[in-house]
Scaffold this active site. Structure first.
Site, PDB file in Angstrom:
ATOM      1  N   GLU A 175      63.199  13.216 -44.311  1.00 21.96           N
ATOM      2  CA  GLU A 175      63.477  14.112 -45.439  1.00 21.96           C
ATOM      3  C   GLU A 175      63.366  13.409 -46.793  1.00 21.96           C
ATOM      4  OE1 GLU A 175      67.170  16.147 -44.752  1.00 21.96           O
ATOM      5  OE2 GLU A 175      66.547  16.886 -42.807  1.00 21.96           O
ATOM      6  N   GLU A 371      64.978  18.213 -36.368  1.00 17.89           N
ATOM      7  CA  GLU A 371      66.372  18.572 -36.680  1.00 17.89           C
ATOM      8  C   GLU A 371      66.464  20.078 -36.814  1.00 17.89           C
ATOM      9  OE1 GLU A 371      68.388  16.818 -40.038  1.00 17.89           O
ATOM     10  OE2 GLU A 371      67.569  14.829 -39.586  1.00 17.89           O
TER      11      GLU A 371
HETATM   12  O1  IFM Z   1      73.183  15.550 -41.874  1.00 18.63           O
HETATM   13  C1  IFM Z   1      71.928  15.874 -42.380  1.00 18.63           C
HETATM   14  C2  IFM Z   1      70.890  14.868 -41.935  1.00 18.63           C
HETATM   15  O2  IFM Z   1      71.226  13.572 -42.302  1.00 18.63           O
HETATM   16  C3  IFM Z   1      69.559  15.185 -42.567  1.00 18.63           C
HETATM   17  N1  IFM Z   1      69.195  16.563 -42.347  1.00 18.63           N
HETATM   18  C4  IFM Z   1      70.186  17.574 -42.618  1.00 18.63           C
HETATM   19  C5  IFM Z   1      71.485  17.238 -41.931  1.00 18.63           C
HETATM   20  C6  IFM Z   1      72.533  18.322 -42.235  1.00 18.63           C
HETATM   21  O3  IFM Z   1      72.786  18.377 -43.606  1.00 18.63           O
END
Ligand code: IFM
Length: 477
Positions: A175, A371
């Site tokens: 990210e 994710e």
């Molecule tokens: O916890 C975070 C993660 O580190 C990166 N993506 C989003 C998740 C939730 O906010």
């Protein structure tokens, strides 16, 4: 290889054979042991120590204690039947001073973790940068300094040299939008710097680090796939007006295309360059950078949480706190329907649309959802159970969206729940729980939630029930 989902029986959605059923975490969010075995401070240690930065004054100093409890955690993963586990390597454990010298004790930890995973039948998926920049590099300018990208390549080479024979997939970055736009734009994330020019400069240096990192992984002949994890989403206009369409175009450029285009096409989106022209002439992009950034990948990874609904802001209602450079005149709207404990809307159609869009705009290529998940206010009941029906509904709805994309021809190879464990949710500290496994932060006891058991069932069956009406709001397994 293209994957095909086969509906097994009425009301059931079956996934392709060899589908990766995963869960994800990140080093600073779970490891603790911040002073152990030669680790030095990262920007998150520094940031979390500043009053008012993190809810409740929480820090990652102890967190879930995974650094010492990793064997127990891998055993739990094996019990759930995970076919893959995505963790991140902490740069300040490996290159404590950012640039010089490799800390063997830091590499040893990940070496043991990878072996433990393989012994438990779980594929290791390693992210090289999940936001924990060594503080020494931040002191030299952090991601606004081009040299940080070169230091990242050295670090990537060190990790690849040790783990490259066993890791199944690599993410160079996690990210980069958050690192750049929150870390250097709004200052809501470490290192807490504010300024839209800094955010765009950091964006480019992160992308350059990605490209140089890919080159380092290839030079080390790593056995696994090489990729990057982008937080991406569908950006939807509130109405069909030309103004709202333009607002959506602008945000889509600054959220999605500013990363996908250079990585997958070797160009920055022309409209985004034009939109931001009053801020910067993009002089930080040097000749020859874009071909480095566009080095071929084996897969593209996306992290999805919610879609964005935007419109042109009414006159006089500029958003001066926006993380998006030059988008003060864009207003964000809540999507109708349920929200999670983060206040994020629950809308699996956004994931389906994102996956279809990647295929349409960037061609057929292997994709992983690295994710997806939801925070809810979970509690351990007196009988020791953690019932989280909303999370089950959330996961079922999003897995159904993944299935829909596969059925439509998207080469979607795997899905990772965020997160394996409750953990340190950045500026929210420990106040938000995303885990399939509950963590009692006083005792560090782990309890598999109902959603964890539901996910284990889905893995064992390689299939889920079709979502029912109201599924994303609440229901039991
Ligand atoms: O916890 C975070 C993660 O580190 C990166 N993506 C989003 C998740 C939730 O906010």
């Amino acid at each position: 290889m293209s994957t095909t989902a086969v509906p097994a029986t009425q009301g059931r959605l079956a996934f392709p054979s060899n589908f990766w059923w995963g869960a994800a975490t990140a080093a600073y969010q779970i490891e603790g042991a911040v002073d152990t075995d030669g680790r030095t401070p990262s920007i998150w240690d520094t940031f979390a120590a500043q009053p008012g930065r993190i809810d409740g004054g929480d820090t990652g100093a102890t967190s879930t204690g995974h650094y010492r409890r990793y064997r127990e955690d891998v055993r739990l993963m094996a019990e759930l039947g995970l076919s893959a586990y995505r963790f991140s390597v902490a740069w300040p454990r490996i290159r404590p001073a950012g640039g010089a010298g490799v800390n063997a004790a830091g590499l040893d930890f990940y070496d043991r973790l990878v072996d433990e995973l393989l012994a438990g039948g779980v594929r290791p998926v390693a992210t090289l940068y999940h936001w924990d920049l060594p503080q020494e590099l931040e002191d030299a300018g952090g991601w606004t300094n081009r040299d940080t990208a070169l230091r990242f390549a050295d670090y990537a080479a060190a990790v690849a040299g040790r783990l490259g024979d066993r890791v199944a997939m690599w993410n160079t970055l996690n990210e980069p939008w958050c690192s750049a736009f929150l870390g250097y734009g709004t200052g809501g994330h470490a290192p807490g710097r504010r300024g839209h020019v800094g955010a765009l400069t950091a964006t480019h240096h992160l992308l350059l680090a990605h490209g140089l990192g890919v080159a380092a992984l290839r030079a080390a002949n790593v056995a696994g796939q090489v990729s990057v994890a982008l937080n991406a989403g569908a950006v939807r206009p509130l109405t069909s007006s030309a103004e709202d369409a333009d607002a959506a175009r602008r945000i889509d450029g600054l959220l999605n295309r500013i990363f996908f285009d250079p990585i997958l096409r070797g160009v920055y989106p022309a409209d985004t360059i034009e939109d931001t022209r009053d801020l910067t002439d993009w002089h930080f992009v040097h000749p020859g950078d874009l071909p480095v950034i566009a080095a071929p990948l084996d897969a593209i990874c996306v992290n999805y949480y919610q879609p964005d609904l935007v419109s042109a802001a009414p006159a006089g209602r500029l958003d001066h706190g926006t993380p998006y450079p030059t988008a003060q005149a864009v207003q964000f709207h809540p999507t109708p329907g349920p929200v999670t404990h983060m206040g994020w809307s629950v809308d699996p159609t956004g994931l389906r649309d994102l996956l279809l869009r990647i295929r349409t705009d960037y061609g057929d290529r292997p994709i992983y959802v690295t994710e997806n998940g939801a925070a809810y206010d979970d509690h351990v009941e007196p009988d020791g159970a953690v019932d989280d029906p909303e999370r089950i509904g959330y996961l079922r709805g999003h897995l159904a969206a993944v299935h829909e994309a596969i059925t439509a021809g998207v080469d979607l190879r795997g899905y990772f729940v965020w997160s394996l464990l409750d953990n340190f949710e950045w500026a929210f500290g420990f106040s938000r729980r995303f885990g399939l496994i509950h963590v009692d932060y006083a005792t560090l006891a782990r309890t598999v939630k109902a959603s964890g058991r539901w996910y284990a069932r889905a893995i064992a069956d390689n299939a889920i029930d079709e979502p029912r009406t109201g599924d994303q709001r609440a229901e039991s397994a």
